[in-house]
Design a protein around this motif. Sequence first.
Motif, mmCIF file in Angstrom:
data_model
loop_
_atom_site.group_PDB
_atom_site.id
_atom_site.type_symbol
_atom_site.label_atom_id
_atom_site.label_comp_id
_atom_site.label_asym_id
_atom_site.label_seq_id
_atom_site.Cartn_x
_atom_site.Cartn_y
_atom_site.Cartn_z
ATOM 1 N N ARG A 131 -1.203 4.529 -5.138
ATOM 2 C CA ARG A 131 -1.852 3.410 -4.460
ATOM 3 C C ARG A 131 -1.271 3.172 -3.071
ATOM 4 O O ARG A 131 -1.958 2.695 -2.165
ATOM 5 C CB ARG A 131 -1.674 2.146 -5.325
ATOM 6 C CG ARG A 131 -2.218 0.864 -4.719
ATOM 7 C CD ARG A 131 -3.709 0.902 -4.587
ATOM 8 N NE ARG A 131 -4.238 -0.304 -3.970
ATOM 9 C CZ ARG A 131 -5.497 -0.451 -3.586
ATOM 10 N NH1 ARG A 131 -6.353 0.542 -3.763
ATOM 11 N NH2 ARG A 131 -5.909 -1.585 -3.041
ATOM 12 N N GLY A 132 -0.018 3.532 -2.873
ATOM 13 C CA GLY A 132 0.603 3.345 -1.571
ATOM 14 C C GLY A 132 -0.077 4.126 -0.471
ATOM 15 O O GLY A 132 -0.039 3.718 0.706
ATOM 16 N N GLN A 133 -0.711 5.258 -0.816
ATOM 17 C CA GLN A 133 -1.427 6.037 0.190
ATOM 18 C C GLN A 133 -2.593 5.234 0.771
ATOM 19 O O GLN A 133 -2.823 5.222 1.978
ATOM 20 C CB GLN A 133 -1.933 7.348 -0.423
ATOM 21 C CG GLN A 133 -0.850 8.243 -0.983
ATOM 22 C CD GLN A 133 -0.017 8.865 0.116
ATOM 23 O OE1 GLN A 133 -0.526 9.147 1.188
ATOM 24 N NE2 GLN A 133 1.256 9.076 -0.143
ATOM 25 N N THR A 134 -3.329 4.574 -0.129
ATOM 26 C CA THR A 134 -4.460 3.751 0.324
ATOM 27 C C THR A 134 -3.979 2.577 1.160
ATOM 28 O O THR A 134 -4.550 2.257 2.215
ATOM 29 C CB THR A 134 -5.252 3.243 -0.887
ATOM 30 O OG1 THR A 134 -5.686 4.359 -1.677
ATOM 31 C CG2 THR A 134 -6.467 2.447 -0.453
ATOM 32 N N GLU A 135 -2.928 1.921 0.702
ATOM 33 C CA GLU A 135 -2.421 0.756 1.431
ATOM 34 C C GLU A 135 -1.901 1.144 2.810
ATOM 35 O O GLU A 135 -2.116 0.423 3.791
ATOM 36 C CB GLU A 135 -1.321 0.096 0.603
ATOM 37 C CG GLU A 135 -1.815 -0.486 -0.713
ATOM 38 C CD GLU A 135 -0.686 -1.011 -1.582
ATOM 39 O OE1 GLU A 135 0.492 -0.759 -1.213
ATOM 40 O OE2 GLU A 135 -0.965 -1.649 -2.609
ATOM 41 N N ALA A 136 -1.231 2.282 2.898
ATOM 42 C CA ALA A 136 -0.718 2.729 4.194
ATOM 43 C C ALA A 136 -1.855 3.061 5.150
ATOM 44 O O ALA A 136 -1.810 2.728 6.343
ATOM 45 C CB ALA A 136 0.188 3.941 4.003
ATOM 46 N N ALA A 137 -2.909 3.732 4.624
ATOM 47 C CA ALA A 137 -4.037 4.085 5.478
ATOM 48 C C ALA A 137 -4.788 2.841 5.940
ATOM 49 O O ALA A 137 -5.202 2.742 7.104
ATOM 50 C CB ALA A 137 -4.979 5.028 4.720
ATOM 51 N N GLU A 138 -4.974 1.882 5.037
ATOM 52 C CA GLU A 138 -5.663 0.651 5.422
ATOM 53 C C GLU A 138 -4.824 -0.166 6.397
ATOM 54 O O GLU A 138 -5.364 -0.857 7.274
ATOM 55 C CB GLU A 138 -5.981 -0.167 4.169
ATOM 56 C CG GLU A 138 -7.049 0.477 3.287
ATOM 57 C CD GLU A 138 -7.283 -0.302 2.009
ATOM 58 O OE1 GLU A 138 -6.456 -1.208 1.709
ATOM 59 O OE2 GLU A 138 -8.273 -0.016 1.307
ATOM 60 N N ALA A 139 -3.508 -0.104 6.273
ATOM 61 C CA ALA A 139 -2.648 -0.824 7.211
ATOM 62 C C ALA A 139 -2.754 -0.252 8.615
ATOM 63 O O ALA A 139 -2.519 -0.955 9.601
ATOM 64 C CB ALA A 139 -1.191 -0.766 6.736
ATOM 65 N N MET A 140 -3.138 1.021 8.708
ATOM 66 C CA MET A 140 -3.322 1.640 10.019
ATOM 67 C C MET A 140 -4.697 1.347 10.599
ATOM 68 O O MET A 140 -5.021 1.804 11.705
ATOM 69 C CB MET A 140 -3.128 3.158 9.913
ATOM 70 C CG MET A 140 -1.729 3.580 9.508
ATOM 71 S SD MET A 140 -1.607 5.359 9.239
ATOM 72 C CE MET A 140 -2.024 5.978 10.863
#
Length: 292
Positions: A166-175
């Motif tokens: 899930r961290g991959q999605t959160e990191a991409a959305e944070a960008m």
Amino acid sequence: MNTSFLYDEPGPRELRRYRWTTIAAGLVTALVVAAVLARLGSHDQLERRRWAILLDPDTGVPQALWHGYVATLKAAGLAMIIALVIGLLLAAGRLSMYRPVRLATGTVVEGFRGVPLLLLMLFAALGLPSLGVEPSLLQIVVLALVAYNSSVLCEIFRGGILAVDRGQTEAAEAMGLGRGIVLGRVLLPQAIPNMLPVLVSQMVILLKDTSLGFIVGYAELLRQGRSLVEYYGSQYSMQLYVGVAVMYIATNFALSFVSRLLTSRQGRGPRPKSTPAGDIPLTPAPAVGASR
């Protein structure tokens, strides 16, 4: 990687038991094969003239089997490509942020997954003409295969994407990346290597399911084999059906080989370069009590 901590190493007694079990299984298999061959030999099924029919062009058997094989590959290839695209779109719909889209996509997927493939093929052959649509035999087979397999592939894609951290999605959305970019350029490339074995297994099932085209009259490999048996008589039925089976098995082995090749290439990522110990600058530790 050492994984011996996950289980106990077998001792000498266990190793002997494994060895004898393997020998016993091999002997039983050899006896079964010998019994089958002896039975076939007693019924003259191993005669060379019976098997020569598969390779003799004068009989027309190789040509007929080849035409059926090409028809099978054509239906399977078209269905695979279309089902992969539609399955991916359905997976995106099931992962949508909008609840109506998720509900509509889920209804379609569960509906097609719950209907037997044979029934879908019969509907395409009998139901569509009643609606004013006259599909060809190839279109009937491809349509039924796509309707069923796209729903199955949708769940495979969805499961693989959800398995990514899930961290991959959160990191991409944070960008600031959009949902589509996150799905297509972040999550999917990471999920595909893990999904490859399941995807290839489903492709193998799809290839074998083309034999259901026999029901609607599509001249695929199995139907061609059956027609040859009816023409040459039951004395060649075993040889002809074995030839059909070998062609299916060879194609499935090729698919599995491609899957292993792709998986091995995905696993070969760029490794970080290790710095030799001699190139690391060593700074002596300051003496205790030394003035700064």
